[in-house]
Design an enzyme around this catalytic site. Structure first.
Site, short mmCIF file in Angstrom:
data_model
loop_
_atom_site.label_atom_id
_atom_site.label_comp_id
_atom_site.label_asym_id
_atom_site.label_seq_id
_atom_site.Cartn_x
_atom_site.Cartn_y
_atom_site.Cartn_z
N HIS A 101 8.23 -3.91 -8.40
CA HIS A 101 7.21 -2.91 -8.01
C HIS A 101 6.77 -3.20 -6.58
O HIS A 101 6.81 -4.35 -6.14
CB HIS A 101 6.01 -3.03 -8.95
CG HIS A 101 5.11 -1.82 -8.94
ND1 HIS A 101 4.22 -1.57 -7.93
CD2 HIS A 101 4.98 -0.79 -9.83
CE1 HIS A 101 3.57 -0.44 -8.19
NE2 HIS A 101 4.01 0.06 -9.34
N GLY A 102 6.31 -2.18 -5.89
CA GLY A 102 5.71 -2.37 -4.56
C GLY A 102 4.49 -3.27 -4.69
O GLY A 102 3.76 -3.19 -5.70
N ASP A 140 -33.89 25.57 -8.81
CA ASP A 140 -32.64 26.11 -9.36
C ASP A 140 -32.89 27.51 -9.91
O ASP A 140 -32.88 27.74 -11.11
CB ASP A 140 -32.17 25.13 -10.47
CG ASP A 140 -30.87 25.56 -11.11
OD1 ASP A 140 -30.13 26.37 -10.52
OD2 ASP A 140 -30.59 25.07 -12.23
#
Ligand code: SPV
Ligand code: MG
Length: 431
Positions: free
Chosen positions: A89-90, A204
């Site tokens: 894997h990286g 609101d």
């Protein structure tokens, strides 16, 4: 021949992947797992090409002996079956949330003497360009708009968090959590009228006008890729609503939710403590139908929000309305309640699902917050919206900081609970 395994969750094969394949070949024969869509959305990005295309793309690479499906983020099933000598894997999985995956692999391999090979991650202009192409497919309106419908097919429940600014957008976009060996993130964003108004210090009551609300959406979209669900309040006049639908659709918003109230809209969590009027079924159906009739795509969703339980009009009224709104063209329904106990919401969902197995159900568990996502999904809920928690957590933290600076006449005492400036800056992408 030794067995090497790697897992790809990418739409594009670039030099970094080819480098991994080259390295892997030095150790043995390489099997590549292609991560399923379901797993990809949990910690990575939404796949820009279909799973079948990703399988085909990997199959066509020289140096790959076998291609298999990896269904889950963690490697237990794959390693249990394959018993690879090496997982390659990286090395970017050594930090951040992906470290949980590396830890999982390390534990599984160590049980039988397998090894991890970390390959230096390839950063160069070509890789950067490939990454930008994938990002384009995530953030541009024509791709983003349809994402909510795609997620509804993919996820048992679409998890949505409130956003009201670029910064809260970044939190919704980037927060990944590791818990009990699993990785998770939010699927979508809710542009709440309550929180958009509150951030501007306004009530609101549909006072913050649409131009300003669109500006908020734009700030959010500039820095994110996840789909947006817009809180459209009552939708306003039908003659205005049709224009709102067109604008949102063009911007790449995935859905608008409108509530069946009329006159001066107040926040639903006030319930019957303030005067609020529910719209007639006929009039609200006309509004839904008008909105549907002007859409240019099949992707945008108009979701009808039922206020019958909030306004104590009873379960039958809520159900009648839900079915009428679906008949008028609503692509989903939202049922709201301000009871602490979720039972009326769950009862509604069960009853609605008896007659309608398909229409998505949305809920906002602000008051009935003990209910879990799994319980909601069991009762047929498709989208859960955490509608105001970011605002409610930020406000007391800011207020306490202001109080303490006033109290101590300096900022040192508050500093240890503040985010380092370096971390704030690293949230923001530099181009
Ligand atoms: C909002 O977030 O603005 C909503 C949900 O409409 S509620 O506040 O619960 O009414
Ligand atoms: Mg609202």
């Amino acid at each position: 021949m030794k067995k090497v395994y790697t897992c790809f969750c990418t739409d594009i094969i670039h030099e970094g992947h080819l480098n991994i394949i080259r390295e892997a070949q030095k150790y043995g024969s390489l099997t590549v797992g292609v991560l399923s869509d379901e797993a990809m959305v949990r910690f990575n990005r939404f796949p820009g090409v279909s799973f079948e295309e990703r399988m085909e793309m990997v199959r066509s690479i020289d140096g790959v002996s076998e291609v298999i499906v990896q269904k889950e983020i963690m490697y237990d099933a794959v390693i249990g079956k394959l018993h690879p000598d090496y997982v390659i894997h990286g090395d970017n999985w050594k930090q951040g949330p992906m470290k949980a995956i590396r830890d999982n692999v390390e534990k599984l391999l160590s049980a039988y003497g397998g090894e991890i090979i970390d390959v230096p991650y390839t950063y160069n202009e070509n890789v950067k360009r490939a990454d930008m192409r994938m990002k384009e497919k995530l953030s541009m309106p024509e791709y983003r708009r349809r994402r909510l419908r795609q997620l509804l097919k993919l996820c048992p429940i679409v998890r949505t968090i409130e956003v009201h600014s670029g910064l809260t957008g970044l939190i919704a976009e980037k927060t990944i959590v590791e818990h009990n060996g699993e990785l998770d993130q939010f699927d979508a964003m809710w542009v709440s009228s309550l929180c958009d108004s509150t951030a501007k210090g306004k009530p609101d009551i549909e006072l913050v006008d649409m131009t300003s609300r669109f500006r908020t959406i734009d700030d959010i979209m500039e820095v994110t890729t996840k789909p947006v669900i817009f809180d459209g309040d009552t939708g306003g006049l039908t003659e205005h609503f049709v224009y709102t639908v067109r604008s949102l659709e063009r911007m790449g918003v995935s859905a608008i939710i409108i509530e069946d109230k009329t006159g001066l809209k107040k926040n639903s969590l006030f319930g019957t403590e303030v005067e609020q009027t529910q719209d007639s079924i006929e009039h609200f159906c006309e509004k839904i139908a008008a909105g549907k009739s002007v859409q240019l795509t099949d992707e945008f969703m108009i979701i009808a929000r039922i206020e019958s339980l909030i306004l104590e009009q009873g379960m039958d009224d809520a159900l009648n309305r839900a079915h009428a709104y679906v008949k008028a063209g609503a692509d989903g329904i939202m049922i709201h309640s301000r009871k602490k106990d979720p039972s009326e919401i769950l009862e509604f969902c069960d009853l609605f699902r008896k007659d309608d197995a398909a229409t998505p159900i949305v809920v906002v568990p602000s008051s009935f917050n003990s209910v879990t996502e799994a319980e909601l999904a069991e009762h047929g809920v498709n989208i859960v919206i955490y509608a105001n928690q970011l605002t409610r957590s930020a406000f007391p933290a800011m207020e306490q900081t202001a109080k303490d600076i006033l109290k101590y006449h300096r900022a040192q005492e508050v500093d240890e609970r503040l985010m380092p400036i370096k971390d704030i800056i690293s949230l923001i992408e530099e181009l």
